[in-house]
Structures are given as structure tokens and as C-alpha cells.
Motif scaffolding. Structure first.
Motif, PDB file in Angstrom:
ATOM      1  N   GLN A 137      30.063  -0.914  -0.534  1.00 32.19           N
ATOM      2  CA  GLN A 137      31.119  -1.931  -0.486  1.00 32.19           C
ATOM      3  C   GLN A 137      31.095  -2.711   0.825  1.00 32.19           C
ATOM      4  OE1 GLN A 137      34.630   0.415  -1.165  1.00 32.19           O
ATOM      5  NE2 GLN A 137      34.398   0.431  -3.400  1.00 32.19           N
ATOM      6  N   ASN A 138      30.607  -2.068   1.875  1.00 35.92           N
ATOM      7  CA  ASN A 138      30.560  -2.718   3.197  1.00 35.92           C
ATOM      8  C   ASN A 138      29.180  -3.277   3.529  1.00 35.92           C
ATOM      9  OD1 ASN A 138      33.286  -2.168   4.766  1.00 35.92           O
ATOM     10  ND2 ASN A 138      32.855  -0.345   3.549  1.00 35.92           N
ATOM     11  N   GLY A 139      28.290  -3.279   2.540  1.00 34.92           N
ATOM     12  CA  GLY A 139      26.971  -3.875   2.741  1.00 34.92           C
ATOM     13  C   GLY A 139      26.020  -3.051   3.579  1.00 34.92           C
ATOM     14  N   ILE A 140      26.389  -1.777   3.839  1.00 36.53           N
ATOM     15  CA  ILE A 140      25.546  -0.915   4.681  1.00 36.53           C
ATOM     16  C   ILE A 140      24.359  -0.374   3.898  1.00 36.53           C
ATOM     17  CG2 ILE A 140      25.510   1.131   6.159  1.00 36.53           C
ATOM     18  CD1 ILE A 140      27.204  -1.166   7.232  1.00 36.53           C
ATOM     19  N   VAL A 141      24.542  -0.111   2.594  1.00 37.43           N
ATOM     20  CA  VAL A 141      23.451   0.287   1.716  1.00 37.43           C
ATOM     21  C   VAL A 141      23.456  -0.602   0.476  1.00 37.43           C
ATOM     22  CG1 VAL A 141      23.514   2.691   2.510  1.00 37.43           C
ATOM     23  CG2 VAL A 141      24.754   2.034   0.425  1.00 37.43           C
ATOM     24  N   GLU A 142      22.320  -0.630  -0.217  1.00 41.64           N
ATOM     25  CA  GLU A 142      22.197  -1.405  -1.451  1.00 41.64           C
ATOM     26  C   GLU A 142      21.476  -0.563  -2.494  1.00 41.64           C
ATOM     27  OE1 GLU A 142      20.038  -4.917  -0.539  1.00 41.64           O
ATOM     28  OE2 GLU A 142      21.563  -5.728   0.831  1.00 41.64           O
ATOM     29  N   ARG A 143      21.732  -0.876  -3.766  1.00 38.90           N
ATOM     30  CA  ARG A 143      21.037  -0.207  -4.868  1.00 38.90           C
ATOM     31  C   ARG A 143      19.863  -1.082  -5.299  1.00 38.90           C
ATOM     32  NH1 ARG A 143      24.089   4.046  -6.779  1.00 38.90           N
ATOM     33  NH2 ARG A 143      26.254   4.010  -6.034  1.00 38.90           N
ATOM     34  N   ARG A 144      18.676  -0.473  -5.372  1.00 37.05           N
ATOM     35  CA  ARG A 144      17.481  -1.175  -5.809  1.00 37.05           C
ATOM     36  C   ARG A 144      16.879  -0.405  -6.976  1.00 37.05           C
ATOM     37  NH1 ARG A 144      15.279  -4.042  -1.335  1.00 37.05           N
ATOM     38  NH2 ARG A 144      17.023  -5.208  -0.426  1.00 37.05           N
ATOM     39  N   GLY A 145      16.963  -0.969  -8.161  1.00 36.26           N
ATOM     40  CA  GLY A 145      16.411  -0.263  -9.298  1.00 36.26           C
ATOM     41  C   GLY A 145      17.297   0.895  -9.695  1.00 36.26           C
ATOM     42  N   LYS A 146      16.820   1.685 -10.626  1.00 39.52           N
ATOM     43  CA  LYS A 146      17.606   2.780 -11.168  1.00 39.52           C
ATOM     44  C   LYS A 146      17.698   3.944 -10.180  1.00 39.52           C
ATOM     45  CE  LYS A 146      18.207   5.595 -15.301  1.00 39.52           C
ATOM     46  NZ  LYS A 146      17.640   5.976 -16.620  1.00 39.52           N
ATOM     47  N   GLY A 147      18.897   4.135  -9.633  1.00 42.23           N
ATOM     48  CA  GLY A 147      19.129   5.291  -8.767  1.00 42.23           C
ATOM     49  C   GLY A 147      18.469   5.240  -7.414  1.00 42.23           C
ATOM     50  N   GLN A 148      17.951   4.091  -7.003  1.00 41.53           N
ATOM     51  CA  GLN A 148      17.270   3.961  -5.714  1.00 41.53           C
ATOM     52  C   GLN A 148      18.187   3.281  -4.702  1.00 41.53           C
ATOM     53  OE1 GLN A 148      13.891   5.214  -5.075  1.00 41.53           O
ATOM     54  NE2 GLN A 148      14.744   6.244  -6.871  1.00 41.53           N
ATOM     55  N   ILE A 149      18.362   3.925  -3.563  1.00 40.65           N
ATOM     56  CA  ILE A 149      19.269   3.436  -2.517  1.00 40.65           C
ATOM     57  C   ILE A 149      18.449   3.042  -1.294  1.00 40.65           C
ATOM     58  CG2 ILE A 149      21.350   3.929  -1.193  1.00 40.65           C
ATOM     59  CD1 ILE A 149      21.736   4.209  -4.206  1.00 40.65           C
ATOM     60  N   VAL A 150      18.741   1.873  -0.733  1.00 40.33           N
ATOM     61  CA  VAL A 150      18.067   1.420   0.495  1.00 40.33           C
ATOM     62  C   VAL A 150      19.126   0.944   1.486  1.00 40.33           C
ATOM     63  CG1 VAL A 150      15.956   0.721  -0.711  1.00 40.33           C
ATOM     64  CG2 VAL A 150      17.793  -0.948  -0.366  1.00 40.33           C
ATOM     65  N   LEU A 151      18.731   0.825   2.731  1.00 40.20           N
ATOM     66  CA  LEU A 151      19.621   0.268   3.739  1.00 40.20           C
ATOM     67  C   LEU A 151      19.899  -1.203   3.423  1.00 40.20           C
ATOM     68  CD1 LEU A 151      18.109   1.791   7.004  1.00 40.20           C
ATOM     69  CD2 LEU A 151      20.196   2.499   5.830  1.00 40.20           C
TER      70      LEU A 151
END
Length: 254
Positions: free
Chosen positions: A58-72
Motif C-alpha cells: 500500500q505504501n509502494g515499498i514492495v510490488e507484486r510481479r506475476g503470480k505470487g512474486q514479490i519485488v522491492l
């Protein structure tokens, strides 16, 4: 007889600590992680990881990329860039008097380089007073695989950065030679170059670290090759390594 286990909510300090643990784990991974990966790395239940990630997303610190993949996320990258700029602003005032001492001790031009992408950029130099000297300008860009100033940085970079640099080299033999050179630099703590970036120029470079032990720069000297006999080379290597250590301590290295 049954036993009731009381699960106590975390206080603010504990919550912040866990959130930082997650961010550090993701930074060290150098790529996307699943929720299960993060939970394993930080020893937090997946149910708690989901809650932390929701707030961070919600604060833009992490993002979701693809299914179940989390990135900064971009927000944390903006903070990282701001921190990097702050470190570099602090770096030059601390480094400059040490570089002046280094130039006086060796009678050669001293240089301070930082990494930008797959290049190294000179952000400070102190010119030698010798009649024949190596001369450059702040802002000069060198590829990371070329020269002592650059290699003293590349040798201590992440595997991803090294891989990106080697992928740019055209021959497999060049890649292997570079990797062996970087290994030697890490073992001895300094880099040497003979005419790699500039013909007829000899250079010695050593890494500079911050309070977390992370590489932030290299300090080096450069001069005409004909001046560097074996005795002067050994003396200069020690002077460069001492300068790098002194700057690192100024930057908080323990």
C-alpha cells in the motif's frame, strides 16, 4: 488436559523490526521472492508475512510481479537512491584530505570512483605536482571491467552486477580472465592495472566500504608506468590500501 497458548500481539518496535527483516531478505535475494520464500528466510508465519506485505504494498515499498512474486517497489528504490546520493555527498568531504595525503605520499594523482550501472565515474581527483603526471577530470566514465579504479569496485559487487558486466564481453576467454582477476583482487585487497584504461598509465585501486560493510567507492592512484619500479609499487600499494581503510573508517566502517 488442554493447554491454551496465548499469542501476544507485537508492539510497534517489533512490527518495525519484522518489516525491516522482510525488506533486508528481499534486498539480499537480488530478485523476486514468493511469500513462502520470505517466510523461510525471516522465520515468520506466512499469515503474518501476508499482512506485512499488504501494508508495504500500500505504501509502494514492495510490488507484486506475476503470480505470487514479490519485488522491492519504486518507493524503496527512490529511498535507496536518496541514501546513495547522501552517502556520496558525505564521501567527498571525508575522502578529500585523505586523498591529498595520498597524493603527497606517492607523488601521483589520486582518484575517487563510484559505480553507476555498469560503469565507474570519477567524482573527485587530486592532481600530482610532478612535471609528468596523470591528469583526468571529475565526471570521467570508465567501464567496470577496465582499470584498477573500476575493478576495485567490481570485485566487491554482487554476483548480478558481475554477471551483467561479463555478459557485455564478447569472448568467453575475456570473461574467465576477468573473473580470475576479480578473485585475485578480493584475495589481496587491491587492484593493479598496466595501460588498461589509458596507455602507458599504471594504477592501483582499493575498495571503500560504509558502516554496513557495503562497497561504496574505490580510491586509487595513477601515473606514468615508467616511474613504477618494484620498490615504489610496493610502497604505493600500501599507501592506497591505507587511504581506502581511512576513508572507510570515516564512513563508519568498524
Amino acid at each position: 488436559m488442554s493447554t491454551n497458548v496465548e499469542v501476544r500481539p507485537m508492539n510497534g518496535t517489533q512490527t518495525l523490526s519484522r518489516a525491516l527483516d522482510i525488506l533486508f531478505a528481499m534486498a539480499e535475494a537480488d530478485g523476486a521472492l514468493s511469500v513462502s520464500d520470505i517466510a523461510q528466510k525471516v522465520s515468520i508465519p506466512e499469515s503474518s508475512i501476508y499482512r506485512f506485505l499488504q501494508t508495504l504494498e500500500q505504501n509502494g515499498i514492495v510490488e507484486r510481479r506475476g503470480k505470487g512474486q514479490i519485488v522491492l517497489g519504486m518507493r524503496i528504490l527512490d529511498l535507496a537512491r536518496s541514501l546513495s546520493q547522501q552517502v556520496h555527498r558525505e564521501l567527498v568531504p571525508f575522502a578529500l584530505p585523505i586523498m591529498e595525503t595520498l597524493t603527497t605520499a606517492t607523488n601521483e594523482t589520486s582518484l575517487l570512483f563510484i559505480r553507476s550501472g555498469i560503469n565507474a565515474i570519477c567524482i573527485q581527483n587530486v592532481k600530482s605536482r610532478a612535471l609528468i603526471q596523470y591528469s583526468t577530470e571529475n565526471g570521467r566514465i570508465l567501464p567496470l571491467h577496465l582499470g584498477a579504479s573500476s575493478k576495485a569496485i567490481l570485485a566487491y559487487e554482487t554476483e548480478k552486477v558481475i554477471e551483467t558486466v561479463t555478459e557485455k564481453l564478447s569472448k568467453e576467454a575475456d570473461c574467465e580472465a576477468l573473473l580470475q582477476d576479480l578473485k585475485k583482487i578480493r584475495e589481496q585487497g587491491y587492484a593493479l592495472s598496466h595501460g588498461e584504461a589509458d596507455q602507458d598509465v599504471f594504477a592501483i585501486g582499493a575498495p571503500v566500504f560504509d558502516s554496513r560493510g557495503s562497497l561504496i567507492a574505490s580510491v586509487s592512484i595513477a601515473g606514468p608506468k615508467y616511474r613504477f619500479d618494484e620498490q615504489l609499487k610496493l610502497k604505493s600499494i600500501q599507501a592506497v590500501m591505507d587511504a581506502a581503510e581511512n576513508i572507510s573508517r570515516k564512513m563508519g566502517k568498524q
